[in-house]
Design an enzyme around this catalytic site. Sequence first.
Site, PDB file in Angstrom:
ATOM      1  N   ASN A 199       0.748  -1.181   0.492  1.00 57.71           N
ATOM      2  CA  ASN A 199       0.015   0.167  -0.012  1.00 57.71           C
ATOM      3  C   ASN A 199       0.526   1.288   0.045  1.00 57.71           C
ATOM      4  O   ASN A 199       2.170   1.227   0.163  1.00 57.71           O
ATOM      5  CB  ASN A 199      -0.705  -0.034   1.229  1.00 57.71           C
ATOM      6  CG  ASN A 199      -1.971  -1.279   1.433  1.00 57.71           C
ATOM      7  OD1 ASN A 199      -3.233  -0.849   0.153  1.00 57.71           O
ATOM      8  ND2 ASN A 199      -1.574  -2.082   1.891  1.00 57.71           N
ATOM      9  N   CYS A 200       0.093   2.246  -0.300  1.00 58.92           N
ATOM     10  CA  CYS A 200       0.969   3.674  -0.214  1.00 58.92           C
ATOM     11  C   CYS A 200       1.150   3.664   1.240  1.00 58.92           C
ATOM     12  O   CYS A 200       1.443   3.483   2.169  1.00 58.92           O
ATOM     13  CB  CYS A 200      -0.333   4.451  -0.318  1.00 58.92           C
ATOM     14  SG  CYS A 200       0.133   6.284  -0.139  1.00 58.92           S
ATOM     15  N   PRO A 201       2.710   4.441   0.714  1.00 63.03           N
ATOM     16  CA  PRO A 201       3.439   5.021  -0.174  1.00 63.03           C
ATOM     17  C   PRO A 201       4.903   3.784  -0.571  1.00 63.03           C
ATOM     18  O   PRO A 201       5.524   4.166  -1.373  1.00 63.03           O
ATOM     19  CB  PRO A 201       4.863   6.159   0.625  1.00 63.03           C
ATOM     20  CG  PRO A 201       4.089   5.921   1.470  1.00 63.03           C
ATOM     21  CD  PRO A 201       3.153   4.605   2.223  1.00 63.03           C
ATOM     22  N   MET A 202       4.640   2.711  -0.180  1.00 63.89           N
ATOM     23  CA  MET A 202       5.646   1.420   0.001  1.00 63.89           C
ATOM     24  C   MET A 202       5.634   1.539  -1.777  1.00 63.89           C
ATOM     25  O   MET A 202       6.802   1.158  -2.492  1.00 63.89           O
ATOM     26  CB  MET A 202       5.121   0.370   0.538  1.00 63.89           C
ATOM     27  CG  MET A 202       5.203   0.315   2.137  1.00 63.89           C
ATOM     28  SD  MET A 202       7.320   1.581   2.497  1.00 63.89           S
ATOM     29  CE  MET A 202       8.382   0.544   2.104  1.00 63.89           C
ATOM     30  N   ASP A 258      -2.263  -1.353  -5.364  1.00 64.14           N
ATOM     31  CA  ASP A 258      -3.040   0.201  -4.690  1.00 64.14           C
ATOM     32  C   ASP A 258      -3.810   0.395  -5.512  1.00 64.14           C
ATOM     33  O   ASP A 258      -3.194   0.769  -6.811  1.00 64.14           O
ATOM     34  CB  ASP A 258      -1.349   0.764  -4.199  1.00 64.14           C
ATOM     35  CG  ASP A 258      -1.882   1.700  -3.687  1.00 64.14           C
ATOM     36  OD1 ASP A 258      -2.924   2.092  -3.343  1.00 64.14           O
ATOM     37  OD2 ASP A 258      -1.043   3.067  -3.874  1.00 64.14           O
TER      38      ASP A 258
END
Lengths: 74, 196
Positions: A12-15, A39
């Site tokens: 998920n954000c920001p990965m 995502d």
Amino acid sequence: MATQQLDCKGLNCPMPIVKISKAIKKIGAGDRLEVEASDPAFQADVEAWSKKTGHALVEFTDGEVKRAVIEKAA
Amino acid sequence: MALKVIETVPGGETEGTDTTPEALLARIQTLEAEVASLKQEMPKDKATIVVFSGDFDRLIAAFIIASGAAAMGTEVNLFFTFWGLHALRKARTFRNKTLPEKMLSAMLPVGPGGTSKMNMLGIGPKFFQYIMKQRNVETLDDLMETAKDLEVRLVACQMSMGIMGISEDELMEGISFGGVAAYLGDACESRVTLFI
């Protein structure tokens, strides 16, 4: 021109952009990074990331698993 | 022979321009000096964020923005002040502290606090942690590690450390210390500034 695969599915954000920014450092100019991600914000994020960093987003395929191809700038 | 060119400026006024090489050179030099001074005033590719809150949810937002910005090649500075300092706190010590400082040390949290809404006497953070784990969202600890890994600079405000009775050895490793001038120095050069 080499293409490196990067699996960001389930992240998920920001990965996804964190992983992309790390992976892009390891490839040469002109080489490509093929990223798969799930995502929901991935398209908007990868587009903004490439615009900001100057690495070209050469391909994007939407879907349950999104696929982006990024070409490292010189 | 010097030519006198009469230009019509869009504003309507007419202006005489001296086109001798000396005059043009002088104009170029003036313009170069002006460009150089403007370049110095231009914001850099920097983001400066004040982390005032120690709330679990606000800290997540701060570290997500910081990691995202760093991943986009932006230099990021996080300034931790007041309740935000507790997020950097790893230990509780009482040595070499005055009585009020010892009281504060005992009362104030070590690590992130509750959520800003729906805290429910501390159940909130556990509840959200559970949901985040289910959805495979990075934990706050992971986000902090990611930020450090991406060379996000963490700065603790020394004045509020003094007020809160927090000593340097209670805070996590790898952080810097500074005051308001350090923050403003970075903030004035940043395109993005946030107060969380």
